[in-house]
Design a protein around this motif. Structure first.
Motif, PDB file in Angstrom:
ATOM      1  N   LEU A 185       0.839  -1.196   0.000  1.00  0.00           N
ATOM      2  CA  LEU A 185       0.000   0.000   0.000  1.00  0.00           C
ATOM      3  C   LEU A 185       0.873   1.244   0.000  1.00  0.00           C
ATOM      4  CD1 LEU A 185      -2.729  -0.894   2.658  1.00  0.00           C
ATOM      5  CD2 LEU A 185      -2.893  -1.085   0.174  1.00  0.00           C
ATOM      6  N   THR A 209      -3.870   1.166  -3.117  1.00  0.00           N
ATOM      7  CA  THR A 209      -3.086   0.108  -3.743  1.00  0.00           C
ATOM      8  C   THR A 209      -2.405   0.656  -4.989  1.00  0.00           C
ATOM      9  OG1 THR A 209      -5.048  -0.582  -4.987  1.00  0.00           O
ATOM     10  CG2 THR A 209      -4.635  -1.691  -2.895  1.00  0.00           C
ATOM     11  N   ALA A 213      -2.750  -2.921  -9.441  1.00  0.00           N
ATOM     12  CA  ALA A 213      -3.101  -4.002  -8.529  1.00  0.00           C
ATOM     13  C   ALA A 213      -4.315  -4.760  -9.024  1.00  0.00           C
ATOM     14  CB  ALA A 213      -3.367  -3.446  -7.132  1.00  0.00           C
ATOM     15  N   PRO A 216      -7.725  -3.111  -6.857  1.00  0.00           N
ATOM     16  CA  PRO A 216      -7.430  -1.722  -6.488  1.00  0.00           C
ATOM     17  C   PRO A 216      -8.484  -1.128  -5.564  1.00  0.00           C
ATOM     18  CG  PRO A 216      -8.320  -1.808  -8.700  1.00  0.00           C
ATOM     19  CD  PRO A 216      -8.148  -3.234  -8.261  1.00  0.00           C
ATOM     20  N   SER A 274      -8.556  -7.393   1.039  1.00  0.00           N
ATOM     21  CA  SER A 274      -7.397  -8.245   1.291  1.00  0.00           C
ATOM     22  C   SER A 274      -7.678  -9.635   0.734  1.00  0.00           C
ATOM     23  CB  SER A 274      -7.116  -8.332   2.795  1.00  0.00           C
ATOM     24  OG  SER A 274      -6.079  -9.250   3.062  1.00  0.00           O
TER      25      SER A 274
END
Length: 366
Positions: A185, A209, A213, A216, A274
């Motif tokens: 991050l 992020t 990613a 995101p 996550s």
């Protein structure tokens, strides 16, 4: 001139000359200490709990570096590796109550770690500080630290910031142009806190992020108010319409720190926050109303939660087998470890059993 007067005059001249000589001697010694690398090293060795390995340069100006600096006290050990700066300029008594001020140019460190040691003091309830004033003003624009390890937390890396402790004549501390990394991050923000009185805090932080990613998201956090009672707002945004908003009043040093809460989520997939979390599609709200001022710490606080999961599923499929949840919890500020369930209604999802394997399938595949 009478003899007695002449003797008194001679005594005065001798005393004055001796005093001047003493002042010159002290001044010369002070200049030697100020400009001597060895004198500074010897003085630092006298600081309790402080150890410096392979220092180079003078603390009073010009480039300075130390391979390792370690300080231990109060149950903590602080280690700084690769400490260095390009120049240092000092001021004496820059503000009332401040002994000295130092401005560091190009301050940097490779690694900073903070750990607890066996001599730690017994755990005690956190107490609000009476003051955040420091005896020394420190300005370090462009501060850089490669890695920061705080206790057992994941490390912070690539920290950069403009730091000014004791700014505005010692009335506040400032951290501006903050940027760092933590577990993939990127965090950025700024903060100011007063050093006396109510010690008012104003802080803004953004976490996001990487642009490329797979999952995101971006979160914004604001906190403001006296240090003992903060108004906190947070907003999380993910792809599509998914969002989470939180407004809270927090008392960081109270036994029950959460005074009020209004949290709302819409189409929130926990797996998007996550990868280790299950897939969901949560919508709902949680409310904690702050009690009236007339209530005491023995009066109950009430938390209401209503949540719906539009995409339930089996646990072994990485989902949650829950369709709706309604909770009403009660607790007391003087007993923060105890919560009473006044309402608990959970509607589990109806899951289709897995289709049984066909007999002979293994033989057919063969």
């Amino acid at each position: 001139m009478p003899r007695g007067r002449r003797q008194a005059r001679r005594v005065a001249i001798v005393l004055t000359s001796g005093l001047l000589a003493l002042l010159l001697l002290l001044g010369g010694a002070a200049l030697w200490l100020w400009h001597s690398t060895d004198a500074a090293r010897i003085a630092l060795e006298r600081v309790p709990g402080l150890q410096i390995t392979r220092p180079q340069g003078r603390l009073t100006g010009g480039p300075y570096a130390a391979e390792r600096l370690q300080w231990q006290g109060g149950g903590l050990r602080v280690v700084i590796e690769g400490l260095a700066w390009d120049d240092a300029s000092w001021r004496w008594r820059p503000a009332p109550g401040t002994w000295a001020g130092v401005a560091l140019q190009g301050a940097r460190a490779d690694r900073v770690s903070v750990t607890r040691v066996e001599a730690a003091l017994p755990a005690q309830a956190a107490q609000p500080p009476a003051s955040l004033q420091l005896p020394v003003e420190v300005s370090a624009p462009g501060l850089r630290v490669g890695r920061i390890e705080l206790f057992d937390q994941p490390p912070l890396t690539a920290l950069r910031a403009d730091v000014h402790l004791g700014a505005a004549d010692g009335s506040e501390h400032r951290i501006e142009a903050l940027g760092l990394q933590r577990e993939g991050l990127a965090l950025a923000g700024q903060a100011r806190v007063g050093t006396t009185g109510q010690m008012t805090l104003r802080a803004e932080l953004r976490a996001a992020t990487a642009a490329d990613a797979a999952l995101p998201w971006q979160a914004d956090l604001q906190a403001q108010g006296p240090l003992q009672r903060l108004d906190v707002g947070a907003r999380l945004r993910l792809r599509g319409q998914a969002a989470a908003d939180v407004q809270a009043t927090v008392a960081p040093f109270a036994a029950w720190p959460l005074l009020s809460l209004l949290a709302q989520v819409q189409d929130l997939d926990l797996a998007s926050v996550s990868p280790g979390l299950p897939r969901t599609r949560l919508s709902g709200r949680a409310v904690l109303a702050e009690p009236a001022a007339a209530q005491t710490s023995a009066d109950a606080l009430q938390i209401d939660l209503a949540l719906a999961n539009a995409e339930p599923g089996a646990i072994d499929a990485g989902r949650v087998p829950l369709h709706t949840l309604r909770l009403r919890l009660q607790g007391r500020p003087d007993e923060p470890g105890t919560l009473d369930f006044q309402t608990f209604v959970a509607e589990l999802a109806t899951l289709q059993p897995a289709a049984p394997a066909r007999r002979g399938a293994r033989g057919d595949a063969a």
